[in-house]
Enzyme design. Sequence first.
Site, mmCIF file in Angstrom:
data_model
loop_
_atom_site.group_PDB
_atom_site.id
_atom_site.type_symbol
_atom_site.label_atom_id
_atom_site.label_comp_id
_atom_site.label_asym_id
_atom_site.label_seq_id
_atom_site.Cartn_x
_atom_site.Cartn_y
_atom_site.Cartn_z
ATOM 1 N N HIS A 127 0.869 -1.169 0.000
ATOM 2 C CA HIS A 127 0.000 0.000 0.000
ATOM 3 C C HIS A 127 0.912 1.227 0.000
ATOM 4 O O HIS A 127 2.089 1.122 0.386
ATOM 5 C CB HIS A 127 -0.909 0.012 1.235
ATOM 6 C CG HIS A 127 -1.926 -1.080 1.218
ATOM 7 N ND1 HIS A 127 -1.835 -2.205 2.010
ATOM 8 C CD2 HIS A 127 -3.058 -1.226 0.490
ATOM 9 C CE1 HIS A 127 -2.864 -2.993 1.771
ATOM 10 N NE2 HIS A 127 -3.622 -2.429 0.856
ATOM 11 N N ASP A 154 2.422 1.557 3.232
ATOM 12 C CA ASP A 154 3.439 0.553 3.578
ATOM 13 C C ASP A 154 4.802 1.078 3.133
ATOM 14 O O ASP A 154 5.821 0.825 3.773
ATOM 15 C CB ASP A 154 3.186 -0.785 2.862
ATOM 16 C CG ASP A 154 1.912 -1.479 3.329
ATOM 17 O OD1 ASP A 154 1.635 -1.464 4.538
ATOM 18 O OD2 ASP A 154 1.202 -2.049 2.476
HETATM 19 C C1 XLS Z 1 -8.839 -6.525 1.224
HETATM 20 C C2 XLS Z 1 -7.968 -6.475 0.086
HETATM 21 C C3 XLS Z 1 -6.671 -5.720 0.271
HETATM 22 C C4 XLS Z 1 -6.077 -5.499 -1.082
HETATM 23 C C5 XLS Z 1 -5.027 -4.484 -1.236
HETATM 24 O O1 XLS Z 1 -9.781 -7.290 1.283
HETATM 25 O O2 XLS Z 1 -7.728 -7.794 -0.326
HETATM 26 O O3 XLS Z 1 -5.826 -6.411 1.103
HETATM 27 O O4 XLS Z 1 -5.651 -6.710 -1.562
HETATM 28 O O5 XLS Z 1 -5.482 -3.200 -1.030
#
Ligand code: XLS
Length: 346
Positions: A51, A54
């Site tokens: 993210h 992150d």
């Molecule tokens: C949540 C999502 C998240 C995405 C990335 O359910 O899977 O983790 O994969 O933003």
Amino acid sequence: MSKTHTYEFCFGPWNISEGQDPYGPPVRPPQEFDWKLGQLKKLGFDAMMFHDDDVVPDIDSKTSAQIFKEARELKKRLDGEGIAAEMVAPRLWFAPETIDGAYTSNDPRHRQYAVDRSLRCIDIAKIMGTDLIVLWLAREGTYIREAKNARRSVELLVAALDKMLGHDKKVRIAIEPKPNEPMDHAYIPTIGHALALAPLTRDPKRVGALIESAHCTLAGLDPSDEIAFAMAFQKLWSLHLNDQNGLKFDQDKPFGSTNLRVAFNQVRVLEQNKYGSNGEYVCFDVHPFRTTKVEHWMAHLDNSRRTFLRLVEKARSYDEKTAQQLIANRDYQALDQLVIEHLLGK
Ligand code: XLS
Ligand code: MG
């Protein structure tokens, strides 16, 4: 079916989670990013997903110059470790500005926040050496139908995508659909919805999709059919394999944990369509069980990859010839048993 096709694997820092759920505190101590990167290396994974926060923690409190500096420093560290950044995703669901949604918020200032943060995320992705942005549209939906205008919300989503596509001529956007949680209903619940947005944008060929197994299950759909659908459009640009036991909270269980046959069919369809041949990664969006002890912290990731690779063998050794004969004879009863016995190892 090629026997030599190989896969590259990745996961994100959030997949080494502390075990907190809405009803209790963390059960494993928080770890620094470097520890997580070290674990990823130790397991022999190839890439990490991120993210925006992150990459740059507390991103909203920092200037652009500071953000880009920190991103460049992280990129250097990743290069030193030989680890690629698979994608960067704007985390549009924690800030106070995203309480009522991001791109579809009813407050124009909050919509602006979401777009600004997404454009900055694209700049970060560029520094991190990836052209792939993932959009999990977490709060783009409603708790009650009357709160937003659904058609206008679609138009707002397209307008936001257009701004992102215009900001950088190379960026590709993979929409990750999920039907619910945290919303009652999300506006982009399935892969069909995600791909239907593409032609409404200024550059349809740069809008694609990411499929997460659990999200398909939550929509009452079969993940392997969703994968095949996206691949028929050449739009499957990333993949979050995991598992989910029916229609309840998002579980992010290890791949194959609940339904081995559904997992087998996902791997089979990836094999049939040569997923990964354009550099796409197999990512595991899995979480350790809350009960997992610190010393077993990485098992869910290692196990998911082991299961995946065992299922690749199963897909490659599946008796296609017999299966085709049974299909020609419409003997689906025997076909069903062929699959079961193959998975049982007979
Ligand atoms: C949540 C999502 C998240 C995405 C990335 O359910 O899977 O983790 O994969 O933003
Ligand atoms: Mg995911």
